[in-house]
Scaffold this motif. Structure first.
Motif, PDB file in Angstrom:
ATOM      1  N   VAL A 180       5.078  63.990  33.158  1.00 26.40           N
ATOM      2  CA  VAL A 180       4.766  64.239  31.840  1.00 26.40           C
ATOM      3  C   VAL A 180       4.115  62.733  31.405  1.00 26.40           C
ATOM      4  N   LEU A 181       3.088  63.117  30.674  1.00 25.48           N
ATOM      5  CA  LEU A 181       2.267  62.026  29.880  1.00 25.48           C
ATOM      6  C   LEU A 181       2.214  62.173  28.464  1.00 25.48           C
ATOM      7  N   SER A 182       2.337  61.070  27.683  1.00 23.78           N
ATOM      8  CA  SER A 182       1.920  61.142  26.257  1.00 23.78           C
ATOM      9  C   SER A 182       1.798  59.928  25.687  1.00 23.78           C
ATOM     10  N   GLY A 183       1.095  59.704  24.621  1.00 21.18           N
ATOM     11  CA  GLY A 183       0.439  58.523  24.217  1.00 21.18           C
ATOM     12  C   GLY A 183       0.792  58.592  22.393  1.00 21.18           C
ATOM     13  N   ILE A 184       0.840  57.331  21.963  1.00 16.59           N
ATOM     14  CA  ILE A 184       0.895  57.264  20.618  1.00 16.59           C
ATOM     15  C   ILE A 184       0.062  56.161  20.151  1.00 16.59           C
ATOM     16  N   GLN A 185      -0.612  55.944  18.841  1.00 17.78           N
ATOM     17  CA  GLN A 185      -1.344  54.934  18.455  1.00 17.78           C
ATOM     18  C   GLN A 185      -0.419  54.069  17.597  1.00 17.78           C
ATOM     19  N   PRO A 186      -0.743  52.503  17.754  1.00 15.03           N
ATOM     20  CA  PRO A 186      -0.136  51.626  16.972  1.00 15.03           C
ATOM     21  C   PRO A 186      -0.980  51.473  15.679  1.00 15.03           C
TER      22      PRO A 186
ATOM     23  N   TYR B 254       4.782  57.011  29.247  1.00 10.64           N
ATOM     24  CA  TYR B 254       4.537  57.087  27.797  1.00 10.64           C
ATOM     25  C   TYR B 254       3.762  55.701  27.466  1.00 10.64           C
ATOM     26  N   PHE B 255       2.864  55.656  26.667  1.00  7.85           N
ATOM     27  CA  PHE B 255       2.062  54.478  26.381  1.00  7.85           C
ATOM     28  C   PHE B 255       1.614  54.268  24.960  1.00  7.85           C
ATOM     29  N   ILE B 256       1.319  53.031  24.502  1.00  7.97           N
ATOM     30  CA  ILE B 256       0.940  52.813  23.240  1.00  7.97           C
ATOM     31  C   ILE B 256      -0.651  52.698  23.248  1.00  7.97           C
TER      32      ILE B 256
ATOM     33  N   GLN C 234      -6.151  50.783  22.543  1.00  7.92           N
ATOM     34  CA  GLN C 234      -7.798  50.999  22.502  1.00  7.92           C
ATOM     35  C   GLN C 234      -8.251  52.129  21.863  1.00  7.92           C
ATOM     36  N   HIS C 235      -7.492  53.175  21.671  1.00  2.97           N
ATOM     37  CA  HIS C 235      -7.805  54.261  20.527  1.00  2.97           C
ATOM     38  C   HIS C 235      -7.521  53.620  19.096  1.00  2.97           C
ATOM     39  N   ALA C 236      -6.926  52.630  19.078  1.00  2.00           N
ATOM     40  CA  ALA C 236      -6.575  51.979  17.601  1.00  2.00           C
ATOM     41  C   ALA C 236      -7.824  51.427  17.079  1.00  2.00           C
TER      42      ALA C 236
ATOM     43  N   THR D  96     -16.457  58.836  21.412  1.00  2.00           N
ATOM     44  CA  THR D  96     -15.876  59.099  22.422  1.00  2.00           C
ATOM     45  C   THR D  96     -14.391  59.159  22.793  1.00  2.00           C
ATOM     46  N   TYR D  97     -13.777  58.983  21.969  1.00  4.40           N
ATOM     47  CA  TYR D  97     -12.337  58.750  21.697  1.00  4.40           C
ATOM     48  C   TYR D  97     -11.579  59.732  22.742  1.00  4.40           C
ATOM     49  N   PRO D  98     -11.933  61.201  22.435  1.00  2.54           N
ATOM     50  CA  PRO D  98     -11.431  62.145  23.338  1.00  2.54           C
ATOM     51  C   PRO D  98     -11.942  61.940  24.834  1.00  2.54           C
TER      52      PRO D  98
ATOM     53  N   LEU E 166     -11.700  59.097  26.393  1.00  2.00           N
ATOM     54  CA  LEU E 166     -10.748  58.098  26.635  1.00  2.00           C
ATOM     55  C   LEU E 166      -9.493  58.767  26.770  1.00  2.00           C
ATOM     56  N   GLN E 167      -9.175  59.639  25.907  1.00  2.00           N
ATOM     57  CA  GLN E 167      -7.862  60.326  26.033  1.00  2.00           C
ATOM     58  C   GLN E 167      -7.841  61.089  27.324  1.00  2.00           C
ATOM     59  N   ALA E 168      -8.783  61.558  27.804  1.00  2.00           N
ATOM     60  CA  ALA E 168      -8.871  62.452  28.908  1.00  2.00           C
ATOM     61  C   ALA E 168      -8.710  61.497  30.158  1.00  2.00           C
TER      62      ALA E 168
ATOM     63  N   ASP F   3      -7.084  58.776  30.056  1.00  2.00           N
ATOM     64  CA  ASP F   3      -5.387  58.353  29.970  1.00  2.00           C
ATOM     65  C   ASP F   3      -4.638  59.408  30.682  1.00  2.00           C
ATOM     66  N   ILE F   4      -4.902  60.639  30.389  1.00  2.00           N
ATOM     67  CA  ILE F   4      -4.043  61.850  30.877  1.00  2.00           C
ATOM     68  C   ILE F   4      -4.413  61.889  32.522  1.00  2.00           C
ATOM     69  N   LEU F   5      -5.894  62.073  32.596  1.00  2.00           N
ATOM     70  CA  LEU F   5      -5.935  62.444  34.243  1.00  2.00           C
ATOM     71  C   LEU F   5      -5.545  61.118  35.276  1.00  2.00           C
TER      72      LEU F   5
ATOM     73  N   PHE G  46       2.381  68.065  32.533  1.00  2.00           N
ATOM     74  CA  PHE G  46       2.401  68.428  31.141  1.00  2.00           C
ATOM     75  C   PHE G  46       1.950  67.173  30.306  1.00  2.00           C
ATOM     76  N   VAL G  47       1.521  67.523  29.133  1.00  2.00           N
ATOM     77  CA  VAL G  47       1.227  66.800  28.194  1.00  2.00           C
ATOM     78  C   VAL G  47       1.798  67.285  26.835  1.00  2.00           C
ATOM     79  N   PRO G  48       3.030  66.610  26.238  1.00  2.00           N
ATOM     80  CA  PRO G  48       3.205  67.035  24.949  1.00  2.00           C
ATOM     81  C   PRO G  48       2.705  66.296  23.854  1.00  2.00           C
ATOM     82  N   VAL G  49       1.773  67.345  23.323  1.00  2.00           N
ATOM     83  CA  VAL G  49       1.051  67.232  22.332  1.00  2.00           C
ATOM     84  C   VAL G  49       1.145  67.905  20.993  1.00  2.00           C
ATOM     85  N   GLY G  50       0.977  67.326  19.748  1.00  2.00           N
ATOM     86  CA  GLY G  50       0.954  68.372  18.513  1.00  2.00           C
ATOM     87  C   GLY G  50      -0.448  69.215  18.483  1.00  2.00           C
TER      88      GLY G  50
ATOM     89  N   ASP H  74      -2.894  69.371  16.623  1.00  2.00           N
ATOM     90  CA  ASP H  74      -4.072  68.337  16.441  1.00  2.00           C
ATOM     91  C   ASP H  74      -4.702  68.139  17.604  1.00  2.00           C
ATOM     92  N   GLN H  75      -3.852  67.865  18.587  1.00  2.00           N
ATOM     93  CA  GLN H  75      -4.280  67.394  19.928  1.00  2.00           C
ATOM     94  C   GLN H  75      -4.870  68.467  21.035  1.00  2.00           C
ATOM     95  N   ARG H  76      -4.817  69.489  20.741  1.00  2.00           N
ATOM     96  CA  ARG H  76      -5.094  70.630  21.609  1.00  2.00           C
ATOM     97  C   ARG H  76      -6.331  70.652  22.090  1.00  2.00           C
TER      98      ARG H  76
HETATM   99  N1  TRP Z   1      -5.046  61.168  20.259  1.00  2.00           N
HETATM  100  C1  TRP Z   1      -3.337  60.807  20.492  1.00  2.00           C
HETATM  101  C2  TRP Z   1      -2.904  61.003  18.963  1.00  2.00           C
HETATM  102  O1  TRP Z   1      -3.567  60.520  17.961  1.00  2.00           O
HETATM  103  C3  TRP Z   1      -2.836  59.708  20.983  1.00  2.00           C
HETATM  104  C4  TRP Z   1      -3.300  59.654  22.548  1.00  2.00           C
HETATM  105  C5  TRP Z   1      -4.203  58.944  23.079  1.00  2.00           C
HETATM  106  C6  TRP Z   1      -2.834  60.723  23.284  1.00  2.00           C
HETATM  107  N2  TRP Z   1      -4.246  59.297  24.381  1.00  2.00           N
HETATM  108  C7  TRP Z   1      -3.264  60.252  24.738  1.00  2.00           C
HETATM  109  C8  TRP Z   1      -1.980  61.543  23.296  1.00  2.00           C
HETATM  110  C9  TRP Z   1      -3.044  60.723  25.707  1.00  2.00           C
HETATM  111  C10 TRP Z   1      -1.427  62.014  24.681  1.00  2.00           C
HETATM  112  C11 TRP Z   1      -2.083  61.924  25.768  1.00  2.00           C
HETATM  113  O2  TRP Z   1      -1.957  61.443  18.587  1.00  2.00           O
END
Ligand code: TRP
Length: 330
Positions: free
Chosen positions: A6-12, A40-42, A45-47, A129-131, A133-135, A137-139, A145-149, A151-153
């Motif tokens: 499983v992988l997920s991230g949250i912005q600081p 799990y990561f912070i 870079q998205h911030a 290009t944020y999405p 970078l997010q791709a 992060d995941i790949l 699985f990627v637990p997301v809300g 809004d991230q679908r």
């Molecule tokens: N965009 C996500 C958010 O704002 C944070 C995020 C960045 C993320 N990279 C990710 C979440 C990779 C899941 C997987 O909530």
């Protein structure tokens, strides 16, 4: 048998996580550790895709990391890291950006919303290009699985499209990650306007976990309810009371049905008092654990660095395979 990943991230992007982050996402991060190999990561870079202050970011990154640990995300069980310490994220993002159509990126609704807010033309290319970078992060970690809300679908859909496109064009490297819809954690609402989701951008109705306990109590006691005096769960007609019931149930473990029975014939005052008590109780312990970690930044930074080392050992392998297939000299 090895666990699936499983992988997920949250912005600081705030000085503190809030109760909506905790009950909507982070508690499930903790629970998933029992069954999955979690990364799990912070997402620092998205911030930086929007205007920010470097010292504030550095501080928030540490505080976010410490809060994850204080919530129960475990560096022994899981790999917890800071995005910018794993350079493979940017490296893969470049390759993926060359596979993304300009029109395709332009259809991302979160970019459209965010860039509209700042006024046309002020959004950065990084926000665009944020999405991608997010791709990356995941790949990089090939999670199942990627637990997301909700809004991230769309970003996860793009991730799957890019993975499939890379595989089709250059040869199989990526599996297609699936969204993990975490079951029935209540959506936590703003205390002042319970028709809205709790959000850091509406601070008066938002319960920050690192807020002064007195402030937490005050915010709960002045939460908007309704003109009835019945403690009953009815999101449509009683969104404020329902929200407080969800919160109380989440922290106390008592079911909403039981709470309704227990509060039969009572006014909102004692109900709010109990909600405040359980939240403040949690917050005090949470703050103690967080502050203890932050008291020794040297040790914390070392822990963060070892998370990056663990993450890189996986990320490098994926990037290697990608570079090979992409036609870069090895
Ligand atoms: N965009 C996500 C958010 O704002 C944070 C995020 C960045 C993320 N990279 C990710 C979440 C990779 C899941 C997987 O909530």
């Amino acid at each position: 048998m090895s666990k699936s990943r499983v992988l997920s991230g949250i912005q600081p992007t705030a000085d503190s996580f809030h109760l909506g982050n905790q009950l909507g996402a982070l508690n499930s991060w903790v629970d998933l550790q029992a069954e999955y190999d979690c990364f799990y990561f912070i997402a620092d870079q998205h911030a930086i895709t929007v205007e920010y202050d470097p010292e504030v970011l550095r501080n928030r990154t540490r505080v976010s990391y410490a809060q994850l640990l204080a919530l129960g995300v475990s560096p022994e069980q899981s790999t917890i890291f800071v995005q910018s310490q794993v350079p493979e994220h940017s490296q893969l993002a470049w390759v993926l950006s060359c596979l993304t159509g300009y029109g395709e990126a332009s259809r991302m609704t979160q970019f459209k919303d965010k860039s509209a807010k700042g006024g046309a033309g002020s959004a950065s290319v990084g926000l665009f290009t944020y999405p991608i970078l997010q791709a990356a992060d995941i790949l990089l970690y090939q999670p199942e699985f990627v637990p997301v809300g909700e809004d991230q679908r769309q970003h996860l859909e793009l991730t799957r499209d890019l993975a499939g496109r890379f595989n089709g064009r250059f040869g199989e490297v990526f599996g297609l990650p699936k969204p993990l819809i975490v079951k029935a954690t209540a959506k936590i609402r703003d205390l002042q306007d319970p028709t809205k989701k709790m959000s850091k951008s509406l601070p008066t109705g938002c319960l920050f976990l690192l807020d002064d306990p007195k402030k937490i109590e005050k915010k709960i006691k002045s939460a908007v309810t309704d003109s009835e005096t019945v403690v009953r769960f009815d999101e449509e007609n009683k969104p404020g009371v329902s929200n407080l019931l969800s919160i109380l149930s989440a922290y106390s473990g008592e079911s909403i049905a039981d709470l309704e029975v227990r509060y039969e014939g009572q006014m909102y005052g004692p109900f709010k008092t109990e909600v405040a008590e359980v939240v403040v109780d949690f917050a005090k312990g949470f703050q103690e654990r967080t502050n203890e970690l932050l008291a020794d930044t040297g040790a914390l930074d070392q822990q963060i660095a070892s998370g990056a080392t663990k993450a890189r050992s996986v990320a490098q392998q994926t990037l290697d395979a990608v570079y090979e297939k992409s036609g870069f000299l090895r």
